[in-house]
Design an enzyme around this catalytic site. Sequence first.
Site, PDB file in Angstrom:
ATOM      1  N   PRO A   2      -6.639  -7.207   3.603  1.00 52.71           N
ATOM      2  CG  PRO A   2      -8.472  -7.985   4.700  1.00 52.71           C
ATOM      3  CD  PRO A   2      -7.610  -6.817   4.578  1.00 52.71           C
ATOM      4  CD  GLU A   3      -4.772  -6.416  -2.813  1.00 50.78           C
ATOM      5  OE1 GLU A   3      -5.101  -6.641  -3.980  1.00 50.78           O
ATOM      6  OE2 GLU A   3      -3.677  -5.933  -2.492  1.00 50.78           O
ATOM      7  CG  HIS A  91      -5.850  -4.179  18.424  1.00 47.84           C
ATOM      8  ND1 HIS A  91      -6.121  -2.903  18.870  1.00 47.84           N
ATOM      9  CD2 HIS A  91      -4.502  -4.289  18.400  1.00 47.84           C
ATOM     10  CE1 HIS A  91      -4.979  -2.281  19.080  1.00 47.84           C
ATOM     11  NE2 HIS A  91      -3.984  -3.092  18.818  1.00 47.84           N
ATOM     12  NE  ARG A 109      -3.833   1.286   9.619  1.00 47.57           N
ATOM     13  CZ  ARG A 109      -3.337   1.572   8.417  1.00 47.57           C
ATOM     14  NH1 ARG A 109      -2.778   0.639   7.700  1.00 47.57           N
ATOM     15  NH2 ARG A 109      -3.400   2.791   7.959  1.00 47.57           N
TER      16      ARG A 109
END
Length: 269
Positions: A2-3, A91, A109
């Site tokens: 995400p930006e 996750h 991640r």
Amino acid sequence: MPELPEVETTLQAIKKFKNQNLNDVKIYNRNLRWKVNKNLEKKSRNKTLKNLSRRAKYIIFELDDAFLILHLGMSGSLRITKKEDNYFLKHDHIEFIFDKEKIVYNDPRRFGSLHITNNLETHRLINNLGPEPLSRNFSGSYLYEISRKSNTNIKTFIMNQKHVVGIGNIYASETLYLAKINPLKTSHELTEEECKKITHASKKILKSAIKVGGTTLKDFYSADGSPGYFKIKLNVYGRDGQPCRKCKKDIKKINLNQRATYFCSKCQI
DNA sequence: CGAAAAACCTGGCAGC
DNA sequence: TGCTGCCAGGTTTTTC
């Protein structure tokens, strides 16, 4: 992933939890970017969520007497499910449980993070951040001033969150394309006029990306469960070898600061 | 000191 | 099919 636009979209999707009671926080994997504080659950359990906001790419949960600081890292996302739903996706690491629904944090991640603090402004993740790109503080004259002494290329420079927050790898390339500035140009070479172009271009792109709900990429899901097929039209990112939309010359891909960088060598001087 | 590189992780995909 | 190597939206930490 995400930006700023993606974080903003996520924030909007969970705003409905404002003023609800945070019954509990459950953490199934504390090993994120930093280990989640072992007292976080105890300190945030059964508090009112007084406000939700964003600073840079951080989502801030304001509780009665503390702040939760959440970052989605490269691959994090939030989704909303019913409180009684007891399935897990791979996750899923954290659940924020409210009266009827819960917010689930998923992050393959594990580059994201969650902190709790009493003083947001002085928190180490927050206190060195540059201005918000959509604020008046991020002006051409500001960028010109801070770029005078730096020898790094302008693309790396605007991705530095001390200079301005929220601009990540995709929007950095897109911003410079729109501003017609070559990403290799060192920041101190820029004129004030060019700095102005960059600030304008970044605001324009970020705004339009927020408007359509953030760029859709591999791991990003809008938190309200909508599929996220919306997408802004990227001009250069991921388009190496394809023709520039303006001049038809092939878009180039290079590496700057270990990050893929895309630009048109004809349009961007 | 500032700048560059490595580090933290997992998964997907291209190529063999 | 299966293995290997490379790549990925971020940001801190380590090294030069």
